[in-house]
Design an enzyme around this catalytic site. Structure first.
Site, PDB file in Angstrom:
ATOM      1  N   GLY A  69       0.761  -1.160  -0.034  1.00 34.39           N
ATOM      2  CA  GLY A  69       0.059   0.060  -0.172  1.00 34.39           C
ATOM      3  C   GLY A  69       0.967   1.206   0.057  1.00 34.39           C
ATOM      4  O   GLY A  69       0.683   2.275  -0.546  1.00 34.39           O
ATOM      5  N   THR A  70       1.915   1.237   0.835  1.00 32.24           N
ATOM      6  CA  THR A  70       2.943   2.474   1.038  1.00 32.24           C
ATOM      7  C   THR A  70       3.432   2.782  -0.725  1.00 32.24           C
ATOM      8  O   THR A  70       3.326   3.794  -1.233  1.00 32.24           O
ATOM      9  CB  THR A  70       3.987   2.137   1.832  1.00 32.24           C
ATOM     10  OG1 THR A  70       3.343   1.984   3.120  1.00 32.24           O
ATOM     11  CG2 THR A  70       5.230   2.944   1.724  1.00 32.24           C
ATOM     12  N   GLN A 177      -7.778   1.868   4.891  1.00 33.61           N
ATOM     13  CA  GLN A 177      -8.484   1.456   6.138  1.00 33.61           C
ATOM     14  C   GLN A 177      -9.990   0.989   5.549  1.00 33.61           C
ATOM     15  O   GLN A 177     -10.614   0.387   6.264  1.00 33.61           O
ATOM     16  CB  GLN A 177      -8.638   2.551   6.998  1.00 33.61           C
ATOM     17  CG  GLN A 177      -7.104   2.703   7.679  1.00 33.61           C
ATOM     18  CD  GLN A 177      -6.644   1.592   8.663  1.00 33.61           C
ATOM     19  OE1 GLN A 177      -7.526   0.532   8.933  1.00 33.61           O
ATOM     20  NE2 GLN A 177      -5.379   1.417   8.605  1.00 33.61           N
ATOM     21  N   SER A 194      -4.357  -1.569   0.341  1.00 39.16           N
ATOM     22  CA  SER A 194      -3.123  -2.272   0.840  1.00 39.16           C
ATOM     23  C   SER A 194      -3.938  -3.732   1.317  1.00 39.16           C
ATOM     24  O   SER A 194      -4.954  -3.643   2.011  1.00 39.16           O
ATOM     25  CB  SER A 194      -2.370  -1.798   1.864  1.00 39.16           C
ATOM     26  OG  SER A 194      -1.655  -2.915   2.665  1.00 39.16           O
ATOM     27  N   ALA A 195      -3.595  -4.619   0.495  1.00 37.95           N
ATOM     28  CA  ALA A 195      -4.029  -5.973   0.718  1.00 37.95           C
ATOM     29  C   ALA A 195      -3.930  -6.524   2.149  1.00 37.95           C
ATOM     30  O   ALA A 195      -5.178  -7.254   2.932  1.00 37.95           O
ATOM     31  CB  ALA A 195      -3.901  -7.115  -0.019  1.00 37.95           C
ATOM     32  N   HIS A 196      -3.123  -6.215   3.027  1.00 37.04           N
ATOM     33  CA  HIS A 196      -3.041  -7.013   4.356  1.00 37.04           C
ATOM     34  C   HIS A 196      -3.971  -6.211   5.192  1.00 37.04           C
ATOM     35  O   HIS A 196      -3.931  -6.665   6.514  1.00 37.04           O
ATOM     36  CB  HIS A 196      -1.593  -7.198   4.875  1.00 37.04           C
ATOM     37  CG  HIS A 196      -1.013  -5.938   5.208  1.00 37.04           C
ATOM     38  ND1 HIS A 196      -0.700  -5.390   6.472  1.00 37.04           N
ATOM     39  CD2 HIS A 196      -0.606  -4.758   4.500  1.00 37.04           C
ATOM     40  CE1 HIS A 196      -0.334  -4.350   6.538  1.00 37.04           C
ATOM     41  NE2 HIS A 196      -0.146  -3.766   5.310  1.00 37.04           N
ATOM     42  N   CYS A 320       4.562   8.139  24.051  1.00 35.18           N
ATOM     43  CA  CYS A 320       5.630   7.477  24.869  1.00 35.18           C
ATOM     44  C   CYS A 320       5.804   6.029  24.353  1.00 35.18           C
ATOM     45  O   CYS A 320       6.491   5.196  25.106  1.00 35.18           O
ATOM     46  CB  CYS A 320       5.020   7.233  26.207  1.00 35.18           C
ATOM     47  SG  CYS A 320       4.327   8.841  27.040  1.00 35.18           S
TER      48      CYS A 320
END
Lengths: 460, 460
Positions: A69-70, A177, A194-196, A320
């Site tokens: 996807g990136t 998403q 993105s497939a995952h 954090c």
């Protein structure tokens, strides 16, 4: 173990697994070759493209498979910007995009491009008006996610796409998403996913570029995937990605209702059973499976560890956590509390009992972390100057500065101020957020010898 | 079916399949996350990196996994060039590199860089001397494949790496064809490879950059894989890639001997049983499994179809295959015949009987194609001018121009010439190659109204 981080990566869908196994034997050859194994690979690839295009809502020849996807986002943005270089060098993104979009924008700025980052309201959504205000005559590309990855808020993509069309500006939608839940509405121009995220395997992204959108691929030429995704096609994974997209879509309507109820319950119960908590994101216009909240006086990483020990895998946009000390840019843009942040993103098929058990465990986990942090060492109230108190929290990391502020606010009279000295970047976000939650006045930030002084006036 | 195109993509190794299946359940989560599933994914990724680094002969922190071999090459070249931008803007490649290298070089030229393409001798290898001559004080990077993908010839990588080290120039080695057989010798700086060449799954490349090599990643920032391979890691495929590399290495020594014998037999038999054939590439310094030959008066694509019907999957660098009409740049650089070209690349484990059956089938397949092409239509000998004959092959594609030349050469007296008019790009390569094979004199190429006139003098 209960895995509640589906927004990061979903476990492999059974259909994806089946399809992957089946095509390992059929889809390993080079689809550009003319012999039998190549033709078979080509047929699998073509069928997967057809299926994915139908789910996306585009023509098969508008869709290519990338390696992630990136990569789809990087290529989509760079290609659209290069294709419209003559129109201008202006890019619009929302302030809460995924890092792949924001990093593309930074790379574009480094090359001399101009970027407008459209702010969001407290729910995490852009307004159509403010997005429209950003459009310029030299705008080459506009980007807007379909829904936010950290808080689940849906963006007004259809309306923004309409505005962009009127302005003649292509809109790239990062649908990572949401694509598993349904197609993206409106006249978008470029779409990345993105497939995952939908239970497909890793290693497959989707990039759709509507016919007529000017698009110029950058970098070395490569003939595969219409020149838009260099390298040998990963056909077994592509087949699995397409098959699982179809499968999750078939289950989407019913599963969305179920997950929406579960997350609504989390939203409601967390606010009821955890003291000093802020549930963030839009309560209605949101993805079915994501709910995000922040807990005052809590170190997000410690809370994640606590929950992990109890068998729950969640993530955090807190300042954090993990390797980075920068608070999540999303929470920052929303102006909400980032400390003690937890994102719960339920995978499809999650058991309701697991959610109940999470709700049963959470208050104790939060209380445990707070107890450990409750006795900070060597924080000296440096002294009272009239009705002003100075808290020296230099060298202390989030959430200590806020804890110290909360401890001493009662020591100044109503109308008096507390100056918190802090060199933790997160304080800049968390002290104003605390003031808003506690209905105290955040006066502002002043430079100090080290770090900054954050000034708070006691109102009640 | 006998699949003889392993140099393009090897079928999945059984070990790769096992490892892939096992890690589908363990390796789907985000390895950057701190919870159990993330830690498990991280451990798998780290172990795969250790195994791959050991096989490559580098440190684990020098090696990243990319989404393909092509991507490894693109990133490796762009990163090394950008890292040494201040040294200069000169790149060296051999003339017979894989297209991913040559396309990277073209992209670099388009940005104003200078590229030297080192020629090869007739076997397909560069000489160390000519490679050394290309080194300049402003050379930012040199690239040399470990072995050629079309003809199997091994390059003198170790000696060239030594020269480059002396000159202070990093050498990038495209080891795609050889890594399964063994590590690359010599002090290379950057190495790229591709898992599906050694029986790993598609979607995994390897990029190793030695410590101390200046390297600057271009494009949008991404934290994964040391910033050198954007996008979510494909851990199941990476695990399978590393496991199968280890497995093929364990079998490499014995299998290399066996394949080398089989290909030696093909080299010998093809020359003996197919008339008018040229077996190309170095007979000794070559990969174990690759053998390439070209058949005069044969259309490569027709021959591939014929062999496919007989159950053999081979590829061709011939000008007449696939979507492109340009003859293979490798055969062109070697100066050998490109028409009727066949590359046989045997996968590990291939059965000797399949090779025998191929040798039995091949002569008939070649003869059949030749027969079909034997009666070309409407090629008019335009007339004799003294002792010069003109053949009009305009509009005819390879191998027709050569066939026509061969038909008429006997019609001019010894010492006389034939001018072949052709607008097929392949003629420029194939007519001189025919002259060399037939011991006739290639006089040269002259401009013509359409295409070119290729002048051949009859010597015998």
């Amino acid at each position: 173990m209960s895995y509640f981080d589906a927004a990061s990566a979903a476990p492999l869908h059974p259909v994806a697994r089946q399809a992957l196994l089946a095509s390992l034997d059929e889809g390993w050859a080079d689809p550009a070759r003319l012999y039998r194994e190549g033709r078979r690979a080509r047929m699998l690839l073509d069928a997967a493209r057809e299926a994915a295009a139908e789910a996306v809502g585009c023509r098969p020849d508008e869709l290519v498979f990338t390696s992630s996807g990136t990569r789809a986002v990087h290529t989509g943005i760079a290609g659209a910007l290069a294709g419209r270089r003559r129109v201008g060098r202006h890019l619009i993104v929302s302030a809460v995009e995924h890092s792949s979009v924001l990093h593309s924008a930074e790379a574009f700025e480094a090359e001399g491009g101009a970027v407008t980052r459209v702010p969001v309201v407290r729910t995490g959504a852009v307004t159509v008006e403010s997005y429209g205000d950003a459009l310029r005559s030299d705008t080459a590309l506009a980007c807007l996610q379909s829904a936010n990855h950290e808080v689940g808020t849906e963006q007004p993509v259809a309306a923004v796409a309409e505005l962009c069309r009127e302005a003649g500006v292509p809109l790239l939608v990062d649908a990572a998403q949401s694509l598993g839940w349904g197609p993206v509405a409106g006249p978008w121009s470029v779409l990345a996913a993105s497939a995952h995220k939908w239970g497909g395997p890793s290693g497959v992204g989707v990039l759709a570029v509507r016919k007529g959108v000017r698009f110029a691929v950058r970098g070395p030429v490569d003939e595969r995937e219409s020149g838009r995704a260099a390298g040998f096609e990963n056909i077994p994974a592509i087949v699995a990605a397409a098959a699982s997209l179809r499968a999750v879509r078939a289950e989407a309507a019913a599963e969305a209702v179920r997950l929406r109820e579960l997350t609504a319950r989390i939203r409601e119960r967390v606010a009821a059973v955890v003291p000093d908590v802020e549930v963030v994101g839009d309560p209605r216009r949101r993805l079915p499976g994501i709910v995000t909240f922040s807990c005052l006086y809590v170190d997000g990483e410690a809370l994640l560890h606590e929950l992990d020990r109890e068998g729950f895998s969640v993530s955090s946009g807190s300042s954090c956590t993990s390797s980075t000390l920068t608070p999540s840019h999303v929470l920052k843009a929303m102006g909400v509390l980032s400390e003690g942040n937890v994102r719960v993103s339920l995978p499809a098929g999650v058991a309701g009992e697991d959610v109940e058990r999470f709700l049963a465990v959470l208050p104790g986990a939060v209380a445990g972390v707070r107890e450990k942090l409750g006795a900070p060492v060597a924080v000296a109230a440096a002294g009272v100057r009239g009705d002003a108190l100075v808290v020296d929290a230099l060298g202390k990391r989030c959430p200590i500065p806020v804890i110290e502020l909360a401890k001493v606010i009662g020591e100044v009279p109503v109308g008096g101020t507390v100056r918190v000295l802090s060199d933790d970047e997160a304080a800049r976000l968390d002290i104003p957020a605390w003031c808003e939650m506690r209905e105290q006045e955040y006066v502002g930030e002043e430079p100090a010898d080290r770090g900054s002084a954050y000034v708070v006036r006691r109102l009640s």
